[in-house]
Design a protein around this motif. Structure first.
Motif, PDB file in Angstrom:
ATOM      1  N   ARG B 114       0.240  -8.062  -5.105  1.00  8.96           N
ATOM      2  CA  ARG B 114       0.641  -6.703  -5.420  1.00  8.96           C
ATOM      3  C   ARG B 114       0.560  -5.864  -4.139  1.00  8.96           C
ATOM      4  NH1 ARG B 114      -2.671  -5.821  -9.985  1.00  8.96           N
ATOM      5  NH2 ARG B 114      -1.713  -7.705 -10.765  1.00  8.96           N
ATOM      6  N   PHE B 116       0.968  -7.108  -0.913  1.00  9.34           N
ATOM      7  CA  PHE B 116       2.234  -7.455  -0.262  1.00  9.34           C
ATOM      8  C   PHE B 116       3.152  -7.828  -1.394  1.00  9.34           C
ATOM      9  CE2 PHE B 116      -1.231  -9.157   2.234  1.00  9.34           C
ATOM     10  CZ  PHE B 116      -0.976  -8.662   3.479  1.00  9.34           C
ATOM     11  N   SER B 117       3.994  -6.947  -1.842  1.00  9.35           N
ATOM     12  CA  SER B 117       4.692  -7.272  -3.077  1.00  9.35           C
ATOM     13  C   SER B 117       5.699  -8.395  -2.821  1.00  9.35           C
ATOM     14  CB  SER B 117       5.413  -6.045  -3.611  1.00  9.35           C
ATOM     15  OG  SER B 117       6.722  -6.030  -3.141  1.00  9.35           O
ATOM     16  N   THR B 119       8.654  -8.738  -3.581  1.00 14.87           N
ATOM     17  CA  THR B 119       9.966  -8.269  -3.149  1.00 14.87           C
ATOM     18  C   THR B 119      10.036  -8.187  -1.634  1.00 14.87           C
ATOM     19  OG1 THR B 119       9.524  -6.751  -4.939  1.00 14.87           O
ATOM     20  CG2 THR B 119      11.701  -6.652  -3.959  1.00 14.87           C
ATOM     21  N   TRP B 120       8.949  -7.625  -1.038  1.00 17.98           N
ATOM     22  CA  TRP B 120       8.937  -7.470   0.415  1.00 17.98           C
ATOM     23  C   TRP B 120       8.895  -8.807   1.120  1.00 17.98           C
ATOM     24  CZ3 TRP B 120      10.541  -3.768   3.202  1.00 17.98           C
ATOM     25  CH2 TRP B 120      10.575  -2.473   2.646  1.00 17.98           C
ATOM     26  N   ILE B 121       8.009  -9.685   0.611  1.00 17.06           N
ATOM     27  CA  ILE B 121       7.917 -11.007   1.227  1.00 17.06           C
ATOM     28  C   ILE B 121       9.263 -11.708   1.111  1.00 17.06           C
ATOM     29  CG2 ILE B 121       6.850 -13.281   1.052  1.00 17.06           C
ATOM     30  CD1 ILE B 121       4.319 -12.007   0.318  1.00 17.06           C
ATOM     31  N   ALA B 123      12.245 -10.368   0.795  1.00 15.77           N
ATOM     32  CA  ALA B 123      13.255  -9.755   1.666  1.00 15.77           C
ATOM     33  C   ALA B 123      13.051 -10.205   3.110  1.00 15.77           C
ATOM     34  CB  ALA B 123      13.172  -8.237   1.570  1.00 15.77           C
ATOM     35  N   LEU B 124      11.789 -10.225   3.527  1.00 18.00           N
ATOM     36  CA  LEU B 124      11.484 -10.676   4.890  1.00 18.00           C
ATOM     37  C   LEU B 124      11.911 -12.122   5.083  1.00 18.00           C
ATOM     38  CD1 LEU B 124       7.987  -9.215   5.825  1.00 18.00           C
ATOM     39  CD2 LEU B 124      10.156  -8.949   7.033  1.00 18.00           C
TER      40      LEU B 124
END
Lengths: 304, 452
Positions: B114, B116-117, B119-121, B123-124
């Motif tokens: 939560r 590091f959500s 979604t961010w991981i 996208a990266l």
């Protein structure tokens, strides 16, 4: 008729081997509900230990065949059982209370490991062994085809019967067998009543491995060629046998083994050798569709 | 209190050494037959060599290893038992102890992600994957390896629909991969279909196979399903091996056509009346272009798979899969038809496998039954389970680990499969719920998280 009889005898011999492996699957599945994928490799290790024991006996100079066979049998069972125990201890026991697929993956990993372990240590080439037990007799002769039964086949059937009888006795009449059955029915309750569940499970693996070792010994003697990869297909077929007989049921495993052996022998005898494995799996699928609990399995009532 | 109790908590040397000796004894029994002797062929007859030195080394190694392990563990316990009285929490009742680690692991995973959500991981990760061929350290070998990784990611995501979402244990997933590969190769060879025409056909055929297999067997309970799918995988391989007139048997199919860039082939010389990719874009020809293009194709396929799966999870059918995984009886009671729901998961999984298979065929240019053995099924299943069932991110992580492990293990040459097997066991024992343990249903009762 004669041809039929010959295939019947070949099928029963092959079926005994599958049956002995299948018992290991069904015992483990009955108690902890996991498919012990590495069991086929245990059988393969049994075959290799048998081969090595034979060669060592040759070096030592034991040439009296019955003695050599007895030593081979005992050594194979003992050393292979050690592998069965270790596999359970290292790869399955830490995952006892984990979710259902974890031990399965661990077992697949173990199977890959053991295959490569034997390949590295003993080489990838097929090992061929000269026949040790010679001779046989002609059972009957008709229209130019004679039905041959070798002493080895008789020996395999007799040994399988003896082991099955002894094994059934152990399961039905000894404290060890009682513990096995208790754990199979209800592990928690058995633990509450003072049964050492861990030890019982270990015993199941040891017994299963010892029986698979006998199967490995038989294959080494019967076919005379083994390699590090024989465990995979034999393992799948033996598991098929266990499912066919009704997984968790010990007589079922034996029956399933014999049936698989017979199907395979008759299929290669009357149809094509290439598709004998396909035939085995197709029949498994048919049995499961029409009798999902296997032939001797108890119907399982799912409760909430 | 701690001072009084300390002497009793001194290291039990006798016990530790005894344990190590027992382990060494077992190691001796294990090593003696298989390590101690080696079968050798001399003059067409089997002979035997002894290697007792190796046995001694193994036994010594096990003794020392076990000793160290036992020491570490008892030191750990020692420290814990000393520090425990200072913590104010009451010790939990014995029953709760066993339940807890599992729960907690999920929690920790959940909380970490939560922060590091996902979604961010994600996208990266996608950004990295897209940029990979143009990064300074990138090479042809690396892009090729990445292509393999992404194939496995795609297969893992496909199988994840079956195993992770619908909870159906499929041990023969490679069958659909094989069906996809062979149907594309055969369609291309017999009917001259190009990759882009063959791809959907391969997926459809694999899905049809999934339907045909699933219809009779999906009524079976979990483990029976496992063995039937395993058998099916073997049947497909055996048929491919033996049906020589169609599949060309063990020799396989060569000259599978390569994909083109919207009709522009990646060739040095254009076919009569055509232009190559390099000519059309006025760039110098480079054989690496095709590698990079193949990489982007599979990346796009995989990302499409991911997007479809994520959408499906939110549709009623996806909810039904997850519900069925959690409790089949409750689903029946609520009027869900389990066979139909399972069948949909099974055939969608099969279709994704088929796409991956078609891509595999076009990338290799050559396929044979050798590529579709049980070990492939096992690897894909291992990717799903090691990643943490149902977790899309976990699949990526596990695919990277499992594909790169043997690849970097090439230094160890023949030891790499040995290490692969051992690593599978070790990861499972270390993290039984997978590397990324996140298996919560998409839909929950409103509460801490609400519906997602």
């Amino acid at each position: 008729m004669a041809y039929f009889l010959q295939q019947l005898i070949n099928g029963l011999t092959l079926g005994s081997i599958y049956g002995l492996i299948a018992i290991g699957y069904t015992m483990v599945y009955g108690i902890i509900g996991m498919i012990n994928f590495a069991h086929g490799e245990i059988y393969m290790i049994g075959a290799f230990v048998a081969l090595i024991t034979f060669l060592v006996l040759g070096v030592v100079g034991v040439s009296y065949v019955p003695l050599a066979l007895l030593v081979m049998l005992l050594a194979t069972m003992l050393f292979t059982a050690a592998y069965g125990w270790t596999v359970e201890r290292l790869a399955y026991r830490p995952l006892r209370h984990s979710f259902r697929l974890a031990p399965l993956i661990s077992a697949i990993g173990m199977s890959i490991f053991l295959q490569n372990y034997v390949q590295l240590l003993q080489g990838a080439r097929v090992k061929a062994l000269p026949p040790i037990v010679h001779g046989g007799f002609t059972l009957m002769q008709s229209d130019g085809f004679s039905v041959e039964v070798s002493w080895l086949q008789i020996g395999i059937l007799a040994l399988t019967l003896a082991l099955m009888a002894g094994f059934s006795l152990v399961i039905s009449a000894t404290p060890l067998g009682r513990a096995q059955r208790a754990c199979e029915q209800d592990m928690t309750m058995a633990a509450l009543l003072g049964i050492d569940v861990d030890r019982t499970i270990s015993t199941a693996f040891v017994i299963g491995a010892a029986l698979a070792a006998v199967a490995g010994l038989m294959v080494t003697l019967y076919y005379g060629v083994i390699d590090f990869f024989i465990g995979f297909l034999a393992g799948i077929k033996a598991f098929t046998a266990a499912v066919l007989g009704g997984i968790g049921s010990l007589p079922g495993a034996m029956l399933g083994g014999l049936l698989i052996g017979l199907i395979e022998a008759f299929w290669s005898g009357y149809f094509s050798v290439e598709y004998k494995d396909v035939a085995v799996f197709v029949i498994l699928v048919l049995v499961l569709i029409f009798r999902p609990t296997g032939l001797l399995g108890r119907p399982e009532v799912e409760k909430v | 209190m701690a001072a009084e109790a300390l002497p009793a908590r001194r290291l039990a040397w006798g016990g530790i050494v005894g344990e190590a000796a027992a382990a060494a004894g077992v190691a001796l029994a294990l090593a003696l037959p298989l390590i101690g002797f080696r079968t050798v062929e001399t003059n067409a007859a089997l002979g035997i060599e002894t290697r007792f030195g190796w046995v001694a080394a193994t036994v010594a190694a096990v003794f020392v290893g076990r000793l160290l392990l036992a020491l570490l563990r008892s030191l750990h316990l020692h420290r814990k038992s000393v520090t425990r009285p200072t913590s104010p929490q009451p010790s939990p009742p014995p029953g709760a102890e066993r339940e807890r680690p599992v729960e907690r692991e999920g929690e920790v995973g959940g909380r970490r992600f939560r922060a590091f959500s996902p979604t961010w991981i994600g996208a990266l990760g996608i950004a990295f994957a897209v940029a990979l061929p143009f990064l300074p350290f990138s090479s042809r070998y690396l892009v090729d390896l990445a292509t393999t990784v992404v194939i496995y990611v795609m297969l893992g995501w496909g199988l994840n629909v079956v195993v992770g979402l619908a909870g159906l244990l499929d041990l023969g997933y490679v069958a659909f991969y094989a069906v996809g590969a062979y149907s594309f190769a055969l369609l291309a060879q017999r009917f001259g279909l190009s990759f882009w025409q063959g791809l959907p056909m391969a997926g459809l055929l694999a899905a049809a196979f999934g339907l045909a297999l699933g219809f009779p067997v999906l009524r079976l309970r979990g483990d029976y399903l496992a063995i039937v799918t395993l058998g099916f995988g073997e049947i497909v391989r055996l048929v491919l091996l033996n049906w020589v007139p169609v599949t060309n048997g063990p020799a396989g199919i060569a000259d599978v056509p390569r994909p083109s860039f919207f009709g522009l082939p990646f060739e040095r010389h254009a076919p009569p009346g055509g232009t190559t990719f390099a000519e059309f874009f006025h760039v110098p020809f480079n054989p690496g272009q095709r590698i990079v293009f193949l990489y982007y194709v599979i990346l796009a396929l995989a990302l499409l798979t991911n997007a479809v799966t994520l959408r499906l999870r939110r549709l009623p059918i996806g909810r039904a899969w997850e519900a069925l995984r959690e409790d089949e009886i409750a689903c029946r009671a609520l009027g869900i038809n389990p066979t139909l729901v399972k069948l949909s998961a099974f055939s969608i999984g099969a279709m994704l496998g088929g796409f991956a298979g078609a891509f595999f065929a076009t990338r290799q240019g050559f396929i044979s039954p050798e590529s579709f053995t049980f070990i492939e099924s096992a690897t894909i299943l291992a990717i799903v389970v090691l990643g943490g069932m149902g977790s899309q991110l976990g699949v990526v992580l596990a695919a990277v680990v499992l594909v790169c492990l043997p690849e970097f293990g090439r230094a160890f040459a023949e030891f790499r499969m040995l290490l692969f097997g051992a690593a599978m066991v070790a990861i499972m024992v270390w993290r039984p719920r997978g590397l990324v343990a996140r298996r919560a249903p998409s839909l929950r009762l409103a509460g801490r998280d609400g519906a997602r």
